[in-house]
Scaffold this active site. Structure first.
Site, PDB file in Angstrom:
ATOM      1  N   THR A  79       0.839  -1.213   0.000  1.00  0.00           N
ATOM      2  CA  THR A  79       0.000   0.000   0.000  1.00  0.00           C
ATOM      3  C   THR A  79       0.869   1.255   0.000  1.00  0.00           C
ATOM      4  O   THR A  79       1.975   1.241   0.553  1.00  0.00           O
ATOM      5  CB  THR A  79      -0.866  -0.033   1.286  1.00  0.00           C
ATOM      6  OG1 THR A  79      -1.742  -1.154   1.203  1.00  0.00           O
ATOM      7  CG2 THR A  79      -1.664   1.224   1.494  1.00  0.00           C
TER       8      THR A  79
ATOM      9  N   ARG B 172     -14.138  -7.855  -0.491  1.00  0.00           N
ATOM     10  CA  ARG B 172     -13.402  -7.564   0.753  1.00  0.00           C
ATOM     11  C   ARG B 172     -13.050  -6.068   0.795  1.00  0.00           C
ATOM     12  O   ARG B 172     -12.650  -5.486  -0.212  1.00  0.00           O
ATOM     13  CB  ARG B 172     -12.133  -8.410   0.787  1.00  0.00           C
ATOM     14  CG  ARG B 172     -11.261  -8.201   2.019  1.00  0.00           C
ATOM     15  CD  ARG B 172      -9.946  -7.584   1.664  1.00  0.00           C
ATOM     16  NE  ARG B 172      -9.102  -7.349   2.821  1.00  0.00           N
ATOM     17  CZ  ARG B 172      -8.045  -6.552   2.798  1.00  0.00           C
ATOM     18  NH1 ARG B 172      -7.706  -5.929   1.678  1.00  0.00           N
ATOM     19  NH2 ARG B 172      -7.337  -6.358   3.877  1.00  0.00           N
ATOM     20  N   VAL B 173     -13.207  -5.441   1.952  1.00  0.00           N
ATOM     21  CA  VAL B 173     -12.931  -4.006   2.073  1.00  0.00           C
ATOM     22  C   VAL B 173     -11.595  -3.789   2.768  1.00  0.00           C
ATOM     23  O   VAL B 173     -11.338  -4.334   3.845  1.00  0.00           O
ATOM     24  CB  VAL B 173     -14.078  -3.295   2.835  1.00  0.00           C
ATOM     25  CG1 VAL B 173     -13.723  -1.841   3.116  1.00  0.00           C
ATOM     26  CG2 VAL B 173     -15.366  -3.372   2.024  1.00  0.00           C
TER      27      VAL B 173
ATOM     28  N   ASP C  22      -8.530  -1.404   4.536  1.00  0.00           N
ATOM     29  CA  ASP C  22      -8.539  -0.322   5.534  1.00  0.00           C
ATOM     30  C   ASP C  22      -8.285   1.056   4.906  1.00  0.00           C
ATOM     31  O   ASP C  22      -8.576   2.078   5.501  1.00  0.00           O
ATOM     32  CB  ASP C  22      -7.435  -0.557   6.580  1.00  0.00           C
ATOM     33  CG  ASP C  22      -6.059  -0.554   5.916  1.00  0.00           C
ATOM     34  OD1 ASP C  22      -5.771  -1.496   5.167  1.00  0.00           O
ATOM     35  OD2 ASP C  22      -5.297   0.413   6.112  1.00  0.00           O
TER      36      ASP C  22
ATOM     37  N   GLY D 183      -0.276  -2.294   5.829  1.00  0.00           N
ATOM     38  CA  GLY D 183      -0.280  -3.555   6.570  1.00  0.00           C
ATOM     39  C   GLY D 183      -1.534  -4.346   6.264  1.00  0.00           C
ATOM     40  O   GLY D 183      -2.169  -4.140   5.241  1.00  0.00           O
TER      41      GLY D 183
HETATM   42  N1  GLY Z   1      -3.645  -2.271   3.798  1.00  0.00           N
HETATM   43  C1  GLY Z   1      -4.192  -2.700   2.600  1.00  0.00           C
HETATM   44  C2  GLY Z   1      -5.130  -3.793   2.699  1.00  0.00           C
HETATM   45  O1  GLY Z   1      -5.113  -4.573   3.633  1.00  0.00           O
HETATM   46  O2  GLY Z   1      -5.949  -3.931   1.816  1.00  0.00           O
END
Ligand code: GLY
Length: 280
Positions: free
Chosen positions: A154, A182-183, A185, A204
Site C-alpha cells: 500500500t 473484501r474491504v 482499511d 499492513g
Molecule cells: N492495507 C491494505 C489492505 O489490507 O488492503
C-alpha cells in the site's frame, strides 16, 4: 513544510538488492517532486499528487501494479482526508482507472464522498476518467502461479504545508487473492485520518488496522495531548494481543514526524523540513 510517503510493507527475503535500490530511488524521486509541488500547493493537493506518483510506479501495490483478487480482477481503494475541513473522501474496490486517488479527489466536492464497487467505477467513467488496466505482467504471473506477493505494498502520504495545514492520502491494491468484495482499511478512517493536529497514513493487513482503529487512535491521542511518539507507542502496544500487522507514518502541526511498524519492514521516505530520510 513536512512530507512523508510510504510504499507499504515488504518481506526482506522476497526482495533483491536491486529492487531495494529501485524502491529507494523511486521514493526519493517522488519525495523531491512532491517537495517542489508543495511550494505552490496546499497539504491536501500535495498528498494527492504524491500518492498519484506512487500509484503510477509498478514497484508498489496501488494503481499500476495492484494485486489481483480471487476472481482475477483488480479492485483498488483510496482515500484523502483534509485535516482542516475534516472532510474524508474515498473509493472502495474501484476498477479500471489509473489513479483511484484522483477519483477520491473528485468526490471531495460531492455530498456523497465515499463510493464503493460498481458505483465508484461508474462515477469515475461519468466524470471522464478513461478506462485503464492497472494489471502488470508480474502481478498476472503471481496470480496464475498462485504465488503470494510479499514484495509490494500500500502507498500513502502525509503533509504539513507552509500554512500549518495537514492532510493524509492512502491508496492500495488490497491483499491479493482476497474474496471479491473484501474491504481494505485504506479508504476507512482506520487506514487514513487527519485533523488540525495530526495526519496519519497506514499500511499492513487491513483487518488488523481496522481492528486497531490505527490512524484514528493516533490522531485522537495527539489531539488529546499525547506526544506523537507516545501516541504511536500506546496504539502499537494495543496491536500486540492479536499480533496485528501494521505500519504508519504521521506528521503533527508542531512539525513532529514519526513512523512505526509492528513487523519489519515498512518502506518509507520523509522530508522533515531540513533533510530527506529514506528507509527501505
Ligand atoms: N492495507 C491494505 C489492505 O489490507 O488492503
Amino acid at each position: 513544510m513536512r512530507i512523508l510517503i510510504h510504499g507499504g510493507f515488504f518481506s526482506e527475503s522476497s526482495q533483491s538488492n536491486e529492487t531495494k535500490l529501485l524502491k529507494q530511488k523511486a521514493l526519493l524521486d517522488i519525495l523531491e517532486k512532491s517537495k517542489v509541488y508543495l511550494k505552490n500547493n496546499n497539504a491536501v493537493s500535495t498528498s494527492i499528487f504524491a500518492t498519484s506518483l506512487l500509484e503510477d510506479s509498478p514497484l508498489f501495490n496501488a494503481g499500476i501494479g495492484s494485486q489481483i483478487q480471487q476472481d482475477g480482477k483488480i479492485r483498488m481503494s483510496a482515500a484523502i482526508m483534509d485535516g482542516t475541513s475534516h472532510k474524508f473522501s474515498g473509493v472502495i474496490n474501484i476498477e479500471n482507472v489509473q489513479n483511484p486517488i484522483f477519483v477520491a479527489q473528485k468526490l471531495m466536492r460531492e455530498d456523497d464522498r465515499v463510493l464503493g464497487g460498481e458505483g465508484a467505477t461508474k462515477y469515475a467513467f461519468k466524470e471522464g476518467f478513461p478506462l485503464f488496466s492497472t494489471e502488470t505482467k508480474e502481478r498476472k504471473i503471481e496470480y496464475l502461479t498462485k504465488k503470494e506477493n510479499l514484495g509490494t505494498g500500500t502507498v500513502g502520504c502525509v503533509v504539513l504545508d507552509q500554512n500549518g495545514k495537514l492532510a493524509a492520502a492512502t491508496s492500495t491494491g488490497g491483499k491479493g487473492f482476497e474474496i471479491p468484495g473484501r474491504v481494505s482499511d485504506s479508504a476507512t478512517i482506520a487506514g487514513n485520518y487527519a485533523n488540525e493536529h495530526c495526519a496519519v497514513s497506514c499500511t499492513g493487513v487491513g483487518e488488523d488496522i481496522v481492528s486497531g482503529a490505527l490512524a484514528t487512535k493516533i490522531v485522537t491521542r495527539v489531539t488529546d495531548g499525547y506526544a506523537l511518539k507516545d501516541a504511536f507507542k500506546k496504539t502499537f502496544e494495543e496491536l500486540k494481543p492479536y499480533d496485528g500487522f501494521a505500519g504508519a507514518i504521521a506528521v503533527c502541526k508542531n512539525g513532529d514526524v514519526f513512523f512505526s511498524e509492528s513487523h519489519p519492514k515498512i518502506v518509507y521516505a520523509s522530508f522533515d523540513g531540513e533533510s530527506n530520510t529514506v528507509f527501505t
